[in-house]
Write a protein that holds these residues in place. Structure first.
Motif, PDB file in Angstrom:
ATOM      1  N   TYR A 136      -4.934  12.996  -2.901  1.00 35.03           N
ATOM      2  CA  TYR A 136      -3.850  13.793  -2.588  1.00 35.03           C
ATOM      3  C   TYR A 136      -3.617  13.949  -1.030  1.00 35.03           C
ATOM      4  CZ  TYR A 136       0.581  16.199  -3.424  1.00 35.03           C
ATOM      5  OH  TYR A 136       1.838  16.667  -3.229  1.00 35.03           O
ATOM      6  N   ASN A 137      -2.477  13.656  -0.549  1.00 35.78           N
ATOM      7  CA  ASN A 137      -2.403  13.473   1.160  1.00 35.78           C
ATOM      8  C   ASN A 137      -3.189  12.667   1.968  1.00 35.78           C
ATOM      9  OD1 ASN A 137      -0.608  15.439   1.506  1.00 35.78           O
ATOM     10  ND2 ASN A 137      -1.591  17.239   1.498  1.00 35.78           N
ATOM     11  N   LYS A 138      -4.162  11.901   1.350  1.00 35.98           N
ATOM     12  CA  LYS A 138      -4.828  10.906   2.192  1.00 35.98           C
ATOM     13  C   LYS A 138      -3.796   9.737   2.602  1.00 35.98           C
ATOM     14  CE  LYS A 138      -8.642   7.659   1.787  1.00 35.98           C
ATOM     15  NZ  LYS A 138      -9.361   7.128   0.572  1.00 35.98           N
ATOM     16  N   LYS A 139      -4.095   9.573   3.961  1.00 41.36           N
ATOM     17  CA  LYS A 139      -3.275   8.499   4.625  1.00 41.36           C
ATOM     18  C   LYS A 139      -3.782   7.157   4.311  1.00 41.36           C
ATOM     19  CE  LYS A 139      -0.240  11.571   6.112  1.00 41.36           C
ATOM     20  NZ  LYS A 139       0.867  11.804   5.339  1.00 41.36           N
ATOM     21  N   TYR A 140      -3.209   6.053   3.548  1.00 44.69           N
ATOM     22  CA  TYR A 140      -3.944   4.845   3.496  1.00 44.69           C
ATOM     23  C   TYR A 140      -3.675   3.856   4.758  1.00 44.69           C
ATOM     24  CZ  TYR A 140      -4.214   6.482  -1.368  1.00 44.69           C
ATOM     25  OH  TYR A 140      -4.684   6.885  -2.472  1.00 44.69           O
ATOM     26  N   ILE A 141      -4.546   3.133   5.167  1.00 45.19           N
ATOM     27  CA  ILE A 141      -4.309   2.502   6.247  1.00 45.19           C
ATOM     28  C   ILE A 141      -4.467   0.796   5.585  1.00 45.19           C
ATOM     29  CG2 ILE A 141      -5.447   1.307   8.419  1.00 45.19           C
ATOM     30  CD1 ILE A 141      -6.523   4.018   8.824  1.00 45.19           C
ATOM     31  N   PRO A 142      -3.257   0.301   5.636  1.00 45.40           N
ATOM     32  CA  PRO A 142      -3.490  -1.014   5.080  1.00 45.40           C
ATOM     33  C   PRO A 142      -4.463  -1.935   5.572  1.00 45.40           C
ATOM     34  CG  PRO A 142      -1.196  -0.640   5.785  1.00 45.40           C
ATOM     35  CD  PRO A 142      -2.159   0.493   6.320  1.00 45.40           C
ATOM     36  N   LYS A 143      -5.365  -2.699   4.305  1.00 46.03           N
ATOM     37  CA  LYS A 143      -6.453  -3.428   4.837  1.00 46.03           C
ATOM     38  C   LYS A 143      -6.148  -4.748   4.742  1.00 46.03           C
ATOM     39  CE  LYS A 143      -9.212  -0.166   2.751  1.00 46.03           C
ATOM     40  NZ  LYS A 143      -9.831   0.058   1.301  1.00 46.03           N
ATOM     41  N   ASN A 144      -6.556  -5.984   5.565  1.00 51.70           N
ATOM     42  CA  ASN A 144      -6.360  -7.276   5.550  1.00 51.70           C
ATOM     43  C   ASN A 144      -7.072  -7.725   4.620  1.00 51.70           C
ATOM     44  OD1 ASN A 144      -5.359  -9.743   6.017  1.00 51.70           O
ATOM     45  ND2 ASN A 144      -7.005  -9.969   7.938  1.00 51.70           N
TER      46      ASN A 144
ATOM     47  N   TRP B 188       0.887  -1.157   0.041  1.00 49.58           N
ATOM     48  CA  TRP B 188       0.107   0.065  -0.030  1.00 49.58           C
ATOM     49  C   TRP B 188       0.867   1.288  -0.087  1.00 49.58           C
ATOM     50  CZ3 TRP B 188      -5.203  -0.803  -0.215  1.00 49.58           C
ATOM     51  CH2 TRP B 188      -5.903  -2.086   0.107  1.00 49.58           C
ATOM     52  N   TYR B 189       0.454   2.143  -0.888  1.00 52.29           N
ATOM     53  CA  TYR B 189       1.200   3.441  -0.762  1.00 52.29           C
ATOM     54  C   TYR B 189       1.016   4.072   0.697  1.00 52.29           C
ATOM     55  CZ  TYR B 189       2.146   4.017  -5.473  1.00 52.29           C
ATOM     56  OH  TYR B 189       2.525   3.967  -7.003  1.00 52.29           O
ATOM     57  N   SER B 190       1.844   4.775   1.300  1.00 48.73           N
ATOM     58  CA  SER B 190       1.602   5.333   2.655  1.00 48.73           C
ATOM     59  C   SER B 190       0.601   6.441   2.430  1.00 48.73           C
ATOM     60  CB  SER B 190       2.830   5.797   3.264  1.00 48.73           C
ATOM     61  OG  SER B 190       3.568   6.772   2.426  1.00 48.73           O
ATOM     62  N   THR B 191       0.985   7.469   1.460  1.00 56.43           N
ATOM     63  CA  THR B 191       0.047   8.690   1.239  1.00 56.43           C
ATOM     64  C   THR B 191      -0.320   8.842  -0.111  1.00 56.43           C
ATOM     65  OG1 THR B 191       1.537   9.626   3.142  1.00 56.43           O
ATOM     66  CG2 THR B 191      -0.082  11.043   1.787  1.00 56.43           C
ATOM     67  N   GLY B 192      -1.725   9.070  -0.476  1.00 57.04           N
ATOM     68  CA  GLY B 192      -2.010   9.460  -1.822  1.00 57.04           C
ATOM     69  C   GLY B 192      -1.183  10.506  -2.490  1.00 57.04           C
ATOM     70  N   GLY B 193      -1.209  10.423  -3.699  1.00 55.98           N
ATOM     71  CA  GLY B 193      -0.504  11.654  -4.308  1.00 55.98           C
ATOM     72  C   GLY B 193      -1.124  12.270  -5.693  1.00 55.98           C
TER      73      GLY B 193
ATOM     74  N   VAL C 134      -2.479   1.168  -4.153  1.00 60.91           N
ATOM     75  CA  VAL C 134      -1.483   0.131  -4.182  1.00 60.91           C
ATOM     76  C   VAL C 134      -0.144   0.241  -4.967  1.00 60.91           C
ATOM     77  CG1 VAL C 134      -3.047  -1.613  -3.330  1.00 60.91           C
ATOM     78  CG2 VAL C 134      -2.464  -1.828  -5.620  1.00 60.91           C
ATOM     79  N   VAL C 135       0.888  -0.431  -4.724  1.00 61.23           N
ATOM     80  CA  VAL C 135       2.079  -0.275  -5.601  1.00 61.23           C
ATOM     81  C   VAL C 135       1.727  -1.720  -6.553  1.00 61.23           C
ATOM     82  CG1 VAL C 135       4.635  -0.257  -6.110  1.00 61.23           C
ATOM     83  CG2 VAL C 135       3.469   0.892  -3.988  1.00 61.23           C
ATOM     84  N   CYS C 136       1.553  -1.385  -7.777  1.00 60.61           N
ATOM     85  CA  CYS C 136       1.022  -2.689  -8.584  1.00 60.61           C
ATOM     86  C   CYS C 136       2.203  -3.628  -8.673  1.00 60.61           C
ATOM     87  CB  CYS C 136       0.322  -2.452  -9.905  1.00 60.61           C
ATOM     88  SG  CYS C 136      -1.326  -1.729  -9.697  1.00 60.61           S
ATOM     89  N   PRO C 137       3.529  -3.357  -9.101  1.00 64.18           N
ATOM     90  CA  PRO C 137       4.537  -4.320  -9.531  1.00 64.18           C
ATOM     91  C   PRO C 137       4.585  -5.141  -8.143  1.00 64.18           C
ATOM     92  CG  PRO C 137       4.886  -2.187 -10.155  1.00 64.18           C
ATOM     93  CD  PRO C 137       3.736  -1.859  -9.603  1.00 64.18           C
ATOM     94  N   LEU C 138       4.777  -4.487  -6.967  1.00 64.48           N
ATOM     95  CA  LEU C 138       4.971  -5.347  -5.679  1.00 64.48           C
ATOM     96  C   LEU C 138       3.863  -6.343  -5.456  1.00 64.48           C
ATOM     97  CD1 LEU C 138       6.543  -2.704  -3.348  1.00 64.48           C
ATOM     98  CD2 LEU C 138       7.735  -4.354  -4.742  1.00 64.48           C
ATOM     99  N   VAL C 139       2.532  -6.022  -5.788  1.00 67.88           N
ATOM    100  CA  VAL C 139       1.430  -6.879  -5.586  1.00 67.88           C
ATOM    101  C   VAL C 139       1.799  -8.072  -6.544  1.00 67.88           C
ATOM    102  CG1 VAL C 139      -1.097  -7.182  -5.546  1.00 67.88           C
ATOM    103  CG2 VAL C 139      -0.093  -5.206  -4.804  1.00 67.88           C
ATOM    104  N   ALA C 140       1.644  -7.680  -7.659  1.00 64.45           N
ATOM    105  CA  ALA C 140       1.909  -8.587  -8.699  1.00 64.45           C
ATOM    106  C   ALA C 140       3.235  -9.667  -8.406  1.00 64.45           C
ATOM    107  CB  ALA C 140       2.110  -8.002 -10.216  1.00 64.45           C
ATOM    108  N   ARG C 141       4.184  -9.104  -7.937  1.00 62.00           N
ATOM    109  CA  ARG C 141       5.340 -10.043  -7.508  1.00 62.00           C
ATOM    110  C   ARG C 141       5.086 -10.988  -6.472  1.00 62.00           C
ATOM    111  NH1 ARG C 141       8.351  -9.725  -2.941  1.00 62.00           N
ATOM    112  NH2 ARG C 141      10.479 -10.019  -2.963  1.00 62.00           N
ATOM    113  N   ASP C 142       4.386 -10.638  -5.467  1.00 62.55           N
ATOM    114  CA  ASP C 142       4.311 -11.378  -4.322  1.00 62.55           C
ATOM    115  C   ASP C 142       2.884 -12.450  -4.881  1.00 62.55           C
ATOM    116  OD1 ASP C 142       5.902 -10.227  -3.037  1.00 62.55           O
ATOM    117  OD2 ASP C 142       4.580  -8.945  -1.654  1.00 62.55           O
ATOM    118  N   ALA C 143       2.127 -12.072  -5.873  1.00 66.46           N
ATOM    119  CA  ALA C 143       1.151 -13.067  -6.234  1.00 66.46           C
ATOM    120  C   ALA C 143       1.560 -13.977  -7.313  1.00 66.46           C
ATOM    121  CB  ALA C 143       0.004 -12.162  -7.092  1.00 66.46           C
ATOM    122  N   GLY C 144       3.023 -13.983  -7.495  1.00 71.61           N
ATOM    123  CA  GLY C 144       3.489 -15.024  -8.241  1.00 71.61           C
ATOM    124  C   GLY C 144       3.726 -14.816  -9.715  1.00 71.61           C
ATOM    125  N   LEU C 145       3.555 -13.378 -10.209  1.00 71.67           N
ATOM    126  CA  LEU C 145       3.608 -13.318 -11.517  1.00 71.67           C
ATOM    127  C   LEU C 145       5.060 -12.876 -12.186  1.00 71.67           C
ATOM    128  CD1 LEU C 145       0.259 -11.236 -11.983  1.00 71.67           C
ATOM    129  CD2 LEU C 145       0.446 -13.598 -11.755  1.00 71.67           C
TER     130      LEU C 145
END
Ligand code: SF4
Ligand code: SF4
Length: 461
Positions: free
Chosen positions: A234-242, A224-229, A304-315
């Motif tokens: 913009y400036n929105k703080k993201y709380i990681p969701k389960n 998850w991004y920490s803050t929206g840009g 979210v940072v798509c490449p990191l999600v895709a990496r962990d999803a085995g892509l």
């Protein structure tokens, strides 16, 4: 005397065996090159086609020489043949005999406000602009350099092309139409569905819609991004969701990417952002119809940072140029993600250390980058973990001069070759035989050139 007879007998036996191996080996390579030549011809790779047909001659002559004159130069032939056999055995030593590099889990979260897309949207003179550079003064000087250029898709940029730029702009604007639908309320009257059926349905539907690969991962902090840009985030703080993240890739057309950094690349990027965006938005809508929460992450609207999600999803893995390197098409893909609380099967991370090892030997993207934005060094410790990081300011400054999103690094990457039998066989050898990796880079340079020239535009463009 006896030992001399034994020695001659031994040489004769070795000679006969090696002759057979080299004869059939070189004949096999001649046919492989013939096959490769036709593959390259179909792919409109002129240089590679010429080189392949040249090698057909070389291997044909070699096999003929062994066949006709092998007996006359017995000792030389035995020595040469043994060298070839030992070298081949060295090249194809399987990876189980090598130490496996350690898988590294990214740590920390990225602030989206620091990405170049976000910084590019800051308007000089506005409060947001001043506030950003007060908080991050180290970015000011570098950003002033890209702001002095005309900017992405501008008519005054180096690679302006009226039709391609207009179509690229149309693509980016059309993706924006999906932004209001990436999230929404879940249906109240949803029917219960079987979990296994749902999982299977989604994967098959993604394939049918053109996804090259798809996977599911458990979302973690670093996704998850920490803050929206961008935009109203913009400036929105993201709380990681389960939640779970469904990541998928779509192919960027090879013919268009080969023209990079000229106009067709940006047209293709925008097209595939649009395709990926449409698929992800529809998938999120579908899940909400079934009563689950779901949010699509598409161009210009990511939490979210798509490449990191895709990496962990085995892509795939993250390569030297900082992009996801997929087994099928390398970095020649676009990614989108849907986060959801639907009960789907989580895929294995599927760690492939061969990508990092290959990138450490290849450096082709770094040599070809017109902005020298890609590091030629080994991975460095940045933010607590070892990784490669491109100089995003240099890269974006080039984009704002070129008017396109460049993509030369994607165009030259040996992993970007088409998803067909020939290239997949090479990828297989790269993955499983570590000693083959360096020669594979040299072969890629031989066939395509170390710094391949951009292709001509497809006629219709
Ligand atoms: S061009 Fe080479 S170094 Fe760069 S990402 Fe591709 S494989 Fe890695
Ligand atoms: S997109 Fe172009 S400028 Fe940016 S890193 Fe790749 S090759 Fe370099």
């Amino acid at each position: 005397m006896d030992s001399l007879i034994y020695f001659r007998f031994f040489v004769d036996v070795v000679h006969n065996i090696t002759n057979i191996i080299v004869f059939w080996g070189s004949s096999g390579l001649a046919f492989t090159m013939l096959f490769a030549g036709f593959v390259f011809l179909k792919e409109k790779e002129k240089r590679a086609t010429g080189m392949a047909f040249l090698l057909v001659d070389v291997f044909a002559v070699l096999s003929l020489t062994v066949y006709l004159w092998g007996d006359e130069f017995k000792y030389i032939c035995v020595l040469l043949s043994l060298s070839v056999i030992f070298f081949t055995a060295y090249l194809f030593t399987p990876s189980i005999f090598f130490k496996k590099a350690e898988d590294v889990t990214p740590s920390g979260r990225i602030d989206e406000r620091n990405t170049m897309f976000s910084r590019n949207e800051l308007i000089p003179g506005t409060e947001q602009f001043e506030r950003y550079y007060n908080e991050f003064p180290e970015h000011r000087a570098k950003d002033d350099i890209f702001r002095a250029n005309h900017g992405l898709l501008s008519k005054k940029t180096a690679f302006f092309s009226p039709l391609a730029f207009a179509m690229a702009d149309a693509g980016f604007e059309t993706v924006k139409a999906f932004h209001s639908m990436v999230n929404g309320n879940t249906a109240r009257d949803a029917v219960m569905v079987d979990e296994n059926k749902l999982d299977f349905f989604i994967r098959e539907w993604l394939k049918k819609r053109g996804a090259v690969s798809a996977g599911v991962t458990q979302m973690k902090d670093h996704h998850w991004y920490s803050t929206g840009g961008r935009g109203d985030r913009y400036n929105k703080k993201y709380i990681p969701k389960n939640e779970l993240g469904i990541a998928f890739t779509v192919e960027m057309n090879g013919e268009m990417v080969a023209c990079s950094p000229k106009a067709p690349i940006v047209m293709e990027s925008s097209q595939q952002y649009l395709n990926a965006g449409a698929i992800a938005t529809q998938l999120a809508f579908f899940l909400r119809n079934l009563g689950f929460e779901a949010r699509a992450h598409i161009d210009g609207n990511y939490e979210v940072v798509c490449p990191l999600v895709a990496r962990d999803a085995g892509l795939g893995e993250i390569g030297r140029m900082g992009l996801l390197m997929t087994p099928q098409l390398g970095p020649r893909v676009r990614i989108a993600v849907v986060t959801t609380n639907a009960p789907l099967k989580v895929d294995d991370r599927n760690y492939d250390p061969s990508v990092e090892d290959f990138c450490s030997k290849c450096l082709k993207c770094a040599d070809a980058c017109p902005a020298s934005a890609i590091s030629k060094k080994d991975k460095e410790v940045i933010g607590g973990i070892k990784r490669w990081q491109i100089d995003q300011e240099k890269c974006f400054t080039y984009w704002s001069y070129a008017g396109t999103d460049c993509g030369r690094c994607i165009g030259v990457c040996p992993y970007s070759h088409p998803n067909n039998l020939f290239h997949n066989s090479i990828r297989f050898l790269i993955r499983h035989f570590p000693n083959f990796r360096k020669p594979a880079v040299l072969l890629d340079d031989f066939f395509y050139g170390r710094r391949p020239k951009p292709h001509k535009f497809p006629k219709w463009v």
